[in-house]
Design a protein around this motif. Structure first.
Motif, PDB file in Angstrom:
ATOM      1  N   ILE A   1       0.695  13.924  -1.951  1.00  0.00           N
ATOM      2  CA  ILE A   1       0.724  13.230  -3.250  1.00  0.00           C
ATOM      3  C   ILE A   1      -0.706  13.086  -3.766  1.00  0.00           C
ATOM      4  O   ILE A   1      -0.976  13.284  -4.952  1.00  0.00           O
ATOM      5  CB  ILE A   1       1.406  11.851  -3.118  1.00  0.00           C
ATOM      6  CG1 ILE A   1       2.825  12.035  -2.598  1.00  0.00           C
ATOM      7  CG2 ILE A   1       1.439  11.132  -4.453  1.00  0.00           C
ATOM      8  CD1 ILE A   1       3.529  10.740  -2.272  1.00  0.00           C
TER       9      ILE A   1
ATOM     10  N   LEU B   1      -5.793   4.267  -1.471  1.00  0.00           N
ATOM     11  CA  LEU B   1      -4.472   3.873  -0.970  1.00  0.00           C
ATOM     12  C   LEU B   1      -4.235   4.392   0.434  1.00  0.00           C
ATOM     13  O   LEU B   1      -3.756   3.657   1.299  1.00  0.00           O
ATOM     14  CB  LEU B   1      -3.396   4.468  -1.871  1.00  0.00           C
ATOM     15  CG  LEU B   1      -3.104   3.679  -3.109  1.00  0.00           C
ATOM     16  CD1 LEU B   1      -2.060   4.404  -3.917  1.00  0.00           C
ATOM     17  CD2 LEU B   1      -2.608   2.318  -2.704  1.00  0.00           C
TER      18      LEU B   1
ATOM     19  N   TYR C   1       7.714  13.715 -16.036  1.00  0.00           N
ATOM     20  CA  TYR C   1       7.232  12.647 -15.158  1.00  0.00           C
ATOM     21  C   TYR C   1       8.393  11.946 -14.468  1.00  0.00           C
ATOM     22  O   TYR C   1       8.308  11.613 -13.284  1.00  0.00           O
ATOM     23  CB  TYR C   1       6.405  11.630 -15.958  1.00  0.00           C
ATOM     24  CG  TYR C   1       5.098  12.177 -16.471  1.00  0.00           C
ATOM     25  CD1 TYR C   1       4.300  12.977 -15.657  1.00  0.00           C
ATOM     26  CD2 TYR C   1       4.645  11.903 -17.756  1.00  0.00           C
ATOM     27  CE1 TYR C   1       3.104  13.485 -16.112  1.00  0.00           C
ATOM     28  CE2 TYR C   1       3.438  12.409 -18.226  1.00  0.00           C
ATOM     29  CZ  TYR C   1       2.668  13.199 -17.395  1.00  0.00           C
ATOM     30  OH  TYR C   1       1.492  13.692 -17.844  1.00  0.00           O
TER      31      TYR C   1
ATOM     32  N   PRO D   1       0.816  -1.217   0.000  1.00  0.00           N
ATOM     33  CA  PRO D   1       0.000   0.000   0.000  1.00  0.00           C
ATOM     34  C   PRO D   1       0.851   1.270   0.000  1.00  0.00           C
ATOM     35  O   PRO D   1       0.528   2.263  -0.643  1.00  0.00           O
ATOM     36  CB  PRO D   1      -0.814  -0.097   1.292  1.00  0.00           C
ATOM     37  CG  PRO D   1      -0.692  -1.467   1.763  1.00  0.00           C
ATOM     38  CD  PRO D   1       0.532  -2.059   1.168  1.00  0.00           C
ATOM     39  N   LEU D   2       1.993   1.199   0.753  1.00  0.00           N
ATOM     40  CA  LEU D   2       2.844   2.393   0.843  1.00  0.00           C
ATOM     41  C   LEU D   2       3.540   2.701  -0.471  1.00  0.00           C
ATOM     42  O   LEU D   2       3.764   3.860  -0.811  1.00  0.00           O
ATOM     43  CB  LEU D   2       3.917   2.175   1.910  1.00  0.00           C
ATOM     44  CG  LEU D   2       3.552   2.532   3.332  1.00  0.00           C
ATOM     45  CD1 LEU D   2       4.765   2.357   4.207  1.00  0.00           C
ATOM     46  CD2 LEU D   2       3.047   3.944   3.424  1.00  0.00           C
TER      47      LEU D   2
ATOM     48  N   VAL E   1      -1.174  16.098 -11.682  1.00  0.00           N
ATOM     49  CA  VAL E   1      -0.161  15.350 -12.427  1.00  0.00           C
ATOM     50  C   VAL E   1      -0.817  14.460 -13.479  1.00  0.00           C
ATOM     51  O   VAL E   1      -0.442  14.464 -14.639  1.00  0.00           O
ATOM     52  CB  VAL E   1       0.690  14.502 -11.465  1.00  0.00           C
ATOM     53  CG1 VAL E   1       1.686  13.648 -12.232  1.00  0.00           C
ATOM     54  CG2 VAL E   1       1.420  15.401 -10.492  1.00  0.00           C
ATOM     55  N   TRP E   2      -1.801  13.694 -13.026  1.00  0.00           N
ATOM     56  CA  TRP E   2      -2.521  12.828 -13.968  1.00  0.00           C
ATOM     57  C   TRP E   2      -3.801  13.556 -14.331  1.00  0.00           C
ATOM     58  O   TRP E   2      -4.695  13.641 -13.495  1.00  0.00           O
ATOM     59  CB  TRP E   2      -2.877  11.503 -13.307  1.00  0.00           C
ATOM     60  CG  TRP E   2      -1.719  10.728 -12.839  1.00  0.00           C
ATOM     61  CD1 TRP E   2      -0.728  10.226 -13.612  1.00  0.00           C
ATOM     62  CD2 TRP E   2      -1.417  10.344 -11.501  1.00  0.00           C
ATOM     63  NE1 TRP E   2       0.166   9.540 -12.835  1.00  0.00           N
ATOM     64  CE2 TRP E   2      -0.233   9.607 -11.539  1.00  0.00           C
ATOM     65  CE3 TRP E   2      -2.033  10.544 -10.271  1.00  0.00           C
ATOM     66  CZ2 TRP E   2       0.364   9.069 -10.406  1.00  0.00           C
ATOM     67  CZ3 TRP E   2      -1.455  10.006  -9.151  1.00  0.00           C
ATOM     68  CH2 TRP E   2      -0.277   9.290  -9.209  1.00  0.00           C
TER      69      TRP E   2
ATOM     70  N   VAL F   1      -8.023   6.499  -6.602  1.00  0.00           N
ATOM     71  CA  VAL F   1      -7.037   5.462  -6.268  1.00  0.00           C
ATOM     72  C   VAL F   1      -6.192   5.904  -5.081  1.00  0.00           C
ATOM     73  O   VAL F   1      -5.959   5.132  -4.141  1.00  0.00           O
ATOM     74  CB  VAL F   1      -6.146   5.160  -7.494  1.00  0.00           C
ATOM     75  CG1 VAL F   1      -5.045   4.188  -7.125  1.00  0.00           C
ATOM     76  CG2 VAL F   1      -6.984   4.589  -8.618  1.00  0.00           C
TER      77      VAL F   1
ATOM     78  N   PHE G   1       4.767   7.515   6.903  1.00  0.00           N
ATOM     79  CA  PHE G   1       4.801   7.434   5.433  1.00  0.00           C
ATOM     80  C   PHE G   1       3.400   7.639   4.852  1.00  0.00           C
ATOM     81  O   PHE G   1       3.241   8.196   3.777  1.00  0.00           O
ATOM     82  CB  PHE G   1       5.399   6.097   4.989  1.00  0.00           C
ATOM     83  CG  PHE G   1       6.896   6.097   4.990  1.00  0.00           C
ATOM     84  CD1 PHE G   1       7.605   6.544   3.880  1.00  0.00           C
ATOM     85  CD2 PHE G   1       7.604   5.692   6.096  1.00  0.00           C
ATOM     86  CE1 PHE G   1       8.986   6.560   3.884  1.00  0.00           C
ATOM     87  CE2 PHE G   1       8.992   5.711   6.108  1.00  0.00           C
ATOM     88  CZ  PHE G   1       9.680   6.141   5.010  1.00  0.00           C
ATOM     89  N   GLY G   2       2.376   7.177   5.588  1.00  0.00           N
ATOM     90  CA  GLY G   2       1.002   7.379   5.137  1.00  0.00           C
ATOM     91  C   GLY G   2       0.663   8.857   5.060  1.00  0.00           C
ATOM     92  O   GLY G   2       0.016   9.317   4.112  1.00  0.00           O
TER      93      GLY G   2
ATOM     94  N   GLN H   1       9.493  14.065 -11.681  1.00  0.00           N
ATOM     95  CA  GLN H   1       8.601  13.966 -10.529  1.00  0.00           C
ATOM     96  C   GLN H   1       8.864  12.686  -9.745  1.00  0.00           C
ATOM     97  O   GLN H   1       8.835  12.684  -8.508  1.00  0.00           O
ATOM     98  CB  GLN H   1       7.149  14.001 -10.992  1.00  0.00           C
ATOM     99  CG  GLN H   1       6.682  15.410 -11.281  1.00  0.00           C
ATOM    100  CD  GLN H   1       5.387  15.452 -12.058  1.00  0.00           C
ATOM    101  OE1 GLN H   1       4.931  14.446 -12.571  1.00  0.00           O
ATOM    102  NE2 GLN H   1       4.810  16.636 -12.150  1.00  0.00           N
TER     103      GLN H   1
ATOM    104  N   LEU I   1       2.774  11.211   4.543  1.00  0.00           N
ATOM    105  CA  LEU I   1       3.501  11.749   3.389  1.00  0.00           C
ATOM    106  C   LEU I   1       2.692  11.567   2.106  1.00  0.00           C
ATOM    107  O   LEU I   1       2.859  12.298   1.136  1.00  0.00           O
ATOM    108  CB  LEU I   1       4.837  11.019   3.237  1.00  0.00           C
ATOM    109  CG  LEU I   1       6.044  11.604   3.946  1.00  0.00           C
ATOM    110  CD1 LEU I   1       7.267  10.761   3.654  1.00  0.00           C
ATOM    111  CD2 LEU I   1       6.304  13.031   3.520  1.00  0.00           C
ATOM    112  N   ASP I   2       1.814  10.585   2.132  1.00  0.00           N
ATOM    113  CA  ASP I   2       0.977  10.271   0.981  1.00  0.00           C
ATOM    114  C   ASP I   2      -0.043  11.383   0.702  1.00  0.00           C
ATOM    115  O   ASP I   2      -0.507  11.539  -0.429  1.00  0.00           O
ATOM    116  CB  ASP I   2       0.237   8.967   1.277  1.00  0.00           C
ATOM    117  CG  ASP I   2       0.089   8.093   0.058  1.00  0.00           C
ATOM    118  OD1 ASP I   2       0.720   8.426  -0.954  1.00  0.00           O
ATOM    119  OD2 ASP I   2      -0.649   7.106   0.120  1.00  0.00           O
TER     120      ASP I   2
END
Lengths: 237, 220, 90
Positions: free
Chosen positions: B154, B118, A201, A175-176, B161-162, B114, B147-148, A204, B150-151
């Motif tokens: 994003i 996640l 990309y 998941p991470l 980005v997408w 998504v 780390f989660g 990035q 940090l997500d």
């Protein structure tokens, strides 16, 4: 400078062990070949358009699987030989353990990704477009592997030191690492289609890799050795 | 954290919800393109914001706990981590309902969908690890939360980005002022409710920690 | 030219038999209007169904979590009561 030398020494030690037994590399490369064969059998009939979507996923799924395998083996080996505690009490900055293990993991992963790429090129002619810009492809593969290893090393080390081996690395890591895989997928697909933004990309992906490596370096020591209440006194500088 | 704080927050949420719902359904004009179904937006988006905020709080608290071994931070990380799951479930269930009405399909594998899924999975792993992990898995779970968190950025930039079908991140900026004000009005009961839940869970966790200490002291 | 959705027809000339044709909307316009109304009604009904589902699920999830917390608090209280006799002074 001293840290750099220690990192190099630790990595060289791992590399020497690896050269003697080829344990991690042989299993990882073998697994890579198995995955490639499965992809070849499974996706042989796909149309060119479908392959353009599937190829990036084939590459990065293989990297993710091989990465888990290689990283867990790299740390498990230390635990089995009971050398991990020795490593932790050795007069080296603990951060160098992270860099050294990460470096060895990265080399293994990049080699596996290279084999995967070559295999995909051989099996599917559509993959040839990936090699049109070899420099960018190399940057892309390395960037993705750096990001994956940066996260993977922290969790593989934690699983090797604690009594939590029952918890699978993949459960925690997949998941991470999926954001990394998503960025890598987008970049690979752009490269495959000759998209002008492919370079952006890849950039990035590298930014994400640097961010994760920094986060990994910050958390590595605390994950392995508990901090004492109230501050960092429990951790060796 | 004050003992009465959670009660104040939950009472505030209960008091603010009826006027917020009235404002959403009665006083705010119907959006021209999507129609009445756009009303889901006024609770879906604040829930998503609260989810991200809870994820950041959990990540920061986990980092504090990891580096300073603070048990209060540990309790806050666990409390917020669980609330990420609750708000995440709300976001991930209401989003597809809205999508079904406006896009004609509940799930489009859009980047933000998504990424939200996640983030939910990462915190599900965190909660599971804390609940069922062996001794020593706490630090691993804490690193997972760091780390989660940090997500989260994003996820925010994922849409840019997408370039995908999801409404772009500046949807708030393009709304007419009346809808914009309603969105923030609707945020207040949701935020109060979410903060109240975190506060309750935090108190429970602290009490359990004290109870564990008592057990240990009795054993000796 | 007929502009807009349902313009009125031009007045018909008297037929001479004492009756005058009703001036109003023709059948097509009425059918069109009904179709549009039906479609709008269906869209609104579907929208409300979606909204009810969304809000129902949202608050159910929150209610379930509150129930979980409540049960946890009850268990905690039981555990604490179980501890007390041992620590309580005789």
């Amino acid at each position: 400078m001293r840290g750099l030398r220690q990192t190099f020494l630790l990595a060289a030690n791992d590399a020497r062990q690896e050269a003697r037994h080829l344990e991690v590399l042989a299993t990882a490369l073998f697994f890579d070949v198995v995955v490639l064969t499965l992809f070849g059998v499974g996706f042989a009939g796909l149309s060119a358009a479908a392959l353009r979507v599937a190829l990036p996923a084939m590459l990065w799924l293989a990297v993710a699987f091989v990465g888990t395998l290689a990283l867990s083996r790299l740390f498990e080996r230390e635990r089995e030989h009971e050398t991990f505690v020795a490593l932790l009490v050795a007069p080296v900055d603990r951060l160098t353990i992270y860099w050294a293990k990460g470096l060895v993991g990265l080399v293994v992963l990049v080699l596996c990704a290279g084999l995967q790429l070559a295999g995909l090129r051989l099996l599917f002619p559509e993959a040839a477009a990936l090699f049109a810009r070899p420099g960018l492809l190399a940057l892309l593969v390395t960037g993705g592997c750096v990001a994956y290893v940066a996260v993977g090393s922290v969790f593989a080390s934690a699983l090797a030191t604690d009594r939590t081996r029952g918890v699978l690395l993949s459960l925690v890591l997949y998941p991470l690492s999926t954001p990394i895989l998503l960025f890598a997928l987008v970049a690979t697909r752009a490269l495959l289609e000759g998209h002008p933004a492919a370079g952006v990309y890849v950039g990035q992906l590298w930014a994400l890799a640097v961010l994760l490596a920094a986060a990994g370096a910050l958390t590595f020591e605390s994950v392995m050795v508990p901090a004492r209440p109230g501050g960092r006194s429990g951790r060796r500088r | 954290m004050s003992r009465a704080l959670w009660a104040i927050l939950l009472v505030a949420a209960a008091a603010l919800f009826p006027p917020a719902a009235a404002r959403v359904f009665l006083d705010t004009p119907i959006e021209r393109e999507m129609g009445t179904v756009q009303k889901i937006f006024y609770f879906h988006v604040p829930m998503a914001w609260c989810m991200m905020l809870a994820a950041v709080v959990s990540g920061v608290a986990a980092a504090v706990w990891l580096f300073r071994a603070s048990r209060a931070a540990e309790a806050l990380a666990r409390a917020s981590g669980e609330v990420v799951l609750v708000t995440g479930a709300c976001v991930l269930l209401t989003g597809p309902i809205w999508g079904h009405a406006t896009w004609g399909t509940p799930w489009t594998w859009d980047a933000r969908q998504v990424s939200t899924a996640l983030l939910f999975l990462v915190f599900a792993a965190f909660v599971l690890l804390r609940a069922y992990g062996a001794a020593g898995s706490e630090r691993l779970a804490a690193a997972l939360a760091v780390f989660g968190a940090l997500d989260v950025p994003i996820i925010y930039y994922a849409v840019k980005v997408w370039k995908t079908t999801h409404p772009t991140t500046d949807v708030v900026g393009t709304l007419p002022p009346s809808m914009w004000r309603t969105l923030f009005f609707a945020l207040s009961p949701i935020a109060a409710c979410v903060a109240g839940l975190v506060a309750v869970r935090y108190q429970v966790e602290r009490a359990e920690q004290r109870l564990d200490d008592l057990y240990l002291a009795n054993e000796r | 030219m007929r502009t807009g959705s349902l313009s009125q027809q031009a007045a018909a000339p008297p037929s001479g038999d004492g009756y005058e044709k009703v001036v109003g909307r023709d059948l097509r316009s009425i059918e069109l209007e009904r179709q549009i109304e039906a479609r709008a009604a269906a869209k609104t009904a579907s929208d409300y169904a979606h909204i009810v589902w969304a809000y129902g699920i949202l608050w159910s999830v929150v209610a379930l979590y509150v129930l979980y917390l409540y049960r946890r608090v009850l268990r905690l209280r039981r555990d604490m009561e179980g501890m007390l006799p041992k620590d309580a002074p005789p």
